[in-house]
Design a protein around this motif. Structure first.
Motif, short mmCIF file in Angstrom:
data_model
loop_
_atom_site.label_atom_id
_atom_site.label_comp_id
_atom_site.label_asym_id
_atom_site.label_seq_id
_atom_site.Cartn_x
_atom_site.Cartn_y
_atom_site.Cartn_z
N CYS A 1 -5.70 2.35 3.32
CA CYS A 1 -5.69 2.60 4.73
C CYS A 1 -6.47 1.65 5.81
CB CYS A 1 -6.15 4.15 5.39
SG CYS A 1 -5.12 5.61 4.53
N THR A 2 -7.59 1.30 5.22
CA THR A 2 -8.42 0.41 5.82
C THR A 2 -7.53 -0.90 5.94
OG1 THR A 2 -10.59 1.71 5.51
CG2 THR A 2 -10.74 -0.86 5.91
N ARG A 3 -7.24 -1.53 4.67
CA ARG A 3 -6.48 -2.64 4.62
C ARG A 3 -5.26 -2.82 5.23
NH1 ARG A 3 -6.97 -3.30 -1.96
NH2 ARG A 3 -9.21 -4.47 -2.11
N THR A 4 -4.75 -1.73 5.31
CA THR A 4 -3.41 -2.01 5.91
C THR A 4 -3.11 -1.38 7.46
OG1 THR A 4 -2.60 0.39 5.24
CG2 THR A 4 -2.16 -1.57 3.77
N ARG A 5 -4.28 -0.45 7.83
CA ARG A 5 -4.60 0.06 9.01
C ARG A 5 -3.24 1.11 9.14
NH1 ARG A 5 -6.56 -3.79 14.01
NH2 ARG A 5 -8.59 -3.55 13.15
N ASP A 6 -2.68 1.67 7.98
CA ASP A 6 -1.75 2.53 8.15
C ASP A 6 -2.24 3.97 7.98
OD1 ASP A 6 0.51 0.94 8.20
OD2 ASP A 6 0.62 0.90 5.98
N THR A 7 -1.69 5.07 8.43
CA THR A 7 -2.15 6.39 8.40
C THR A 7 -2.18 6.83 6.96
OG1 THR A 7 0.09 7.52 8.47
CG2 THR A 7 -0.93 6.87 10.65
N LYS A 8 -2.79 7.84 6.71
CA LYS A 8 -2.95 8.31 5.26
C LYS A 8 -1.44 8.88 4.88
CE LYS A 8 -7.46 10.17 5.47
NZ LYS A 8 -8.42 11.41 5.32
N THR A 9 -0.66 9.48 5.77
CA THR A 9 0.51 9.89 5.38
C THR A 9 1.59 8.64 5.07
OG1 THR A 9 0.58 11.86 6.99
CG2 THR A 9 2.66 11.00 6.41
N ASP A 10 1.30 7.59 6.03
CA ASP A 10 2.11 6.34 5.81
C ASP A 10 1.88 5.83 4.38
OD1 ASP A 10 3.72 6.46 7.91
OD2 ASP A 10 2.50 5.04 9.11
N THR A 11 0.47 5.65 4.14
CA THR A 11 0.10 5.01 2.69
C THR A 11 0.48 5.83 1.59
OG1 THR A 11 -1.77 4.34 3.83
CG2 THR A 11 -2.13 4.59 1.60
N ILE A 12 0.21 7.18 1.73
CA ILE A 12 0.87 8.19 0.53
C ILE A 12 2.27 7.79 0.31
CG2 ILE A 12 1.05 10.46 -0.08
CD1 ILE A 12 -1.73 11.04 1.13
N ARG B 1 -12.19 9.69 -6.82
CA ARG B 1 -11.71 8.39 -6.91
C ARG B 1 -10.23 7.88 -6.10
NH1 ARG B 1 -9.84 5.59 -12.66
NH2 ARG B 1 -9.09 3.83 -12.14
N THR B 2 -9.54 8.89 -5.98
CA THR B 2 -8.43 8.54 -5.31
C THR B 2 -8.61 8.74 -3.75
OG1 THR B 2 -6.98 9.78 -6.97
CG2 THR B 2 -5.80 9.68 -5.02
N VAL B 3 -9.43 9.62 -3.33
CA VAL B 3 -9.78 9.70 -2.09
C VAL B 3 -10.32 8.38 -1.53
CG1 VAL B 3 -11.48 10.53 -0.13
CG2 VAL B 3 -10.34 12.11 -1.87
N ASP B 4 -10.89 7.73 -2.43
CA ASP B 4 -11.65 6.40 -2.25
C ASP B 4 -10.37 5.23 -2.16
OD1 ASP B 4 -14.24 7.46 -2.02
OD2 ASP B 4 -14.84 6.79 -4.06
N ALA B 5 -9.66 5.23 -2.95
CA ALA B 5 -8.55 4.62 -3.03
C ALA B 5 -7.54 4.68 -1.84
CB ALA B 5 -7.75 4.47 -4.20
#
Length: 75
Positions: free
Chosen positions: A28-39, A19-23
């Motif tokens: 990331c898709t919505r913001t176009r940020d990297t996983k690192t930036d999003t986390i 569920r967290t992987v999906d979130a």
């Protein structure tokens, strides 16, 4: 002068449930940020939420663009 310990990057390994992987992917898709930036942003927001809960009894009041408000209870 900036404290060098506060500017150094720290590598962390985490195990995410599906569920967290999906979130994370959705954010990331919505913001176009990297996983690192999003986390990084998510953890800052989480810390803010915890701080607000400690001050305000466990809820947030959100004001929508139309002026209406919503109360969100955090458990």
């Amino acid at each position: 002068m900036t404290d060098p310990d506060r500017t150094a990057l720290v590598k962390v390994t985490v195990n995410l449930v599906p569920r967290t992987v999906d979130a994370l992917a959705t954010a990331c898709t919505r913001t176009r940020d990297t996983k690192t930036d999003t986390i990084n942003r998510a953890l800052l927001v989480y810390n803010l939420v915890l701080e607000l809960m400690e001050r305000g009894g466990g809820h947030l009041v959100l004001q929508n663009p139309d002026g209406s408000t919503e109360r969100v209870h955090l458990l």
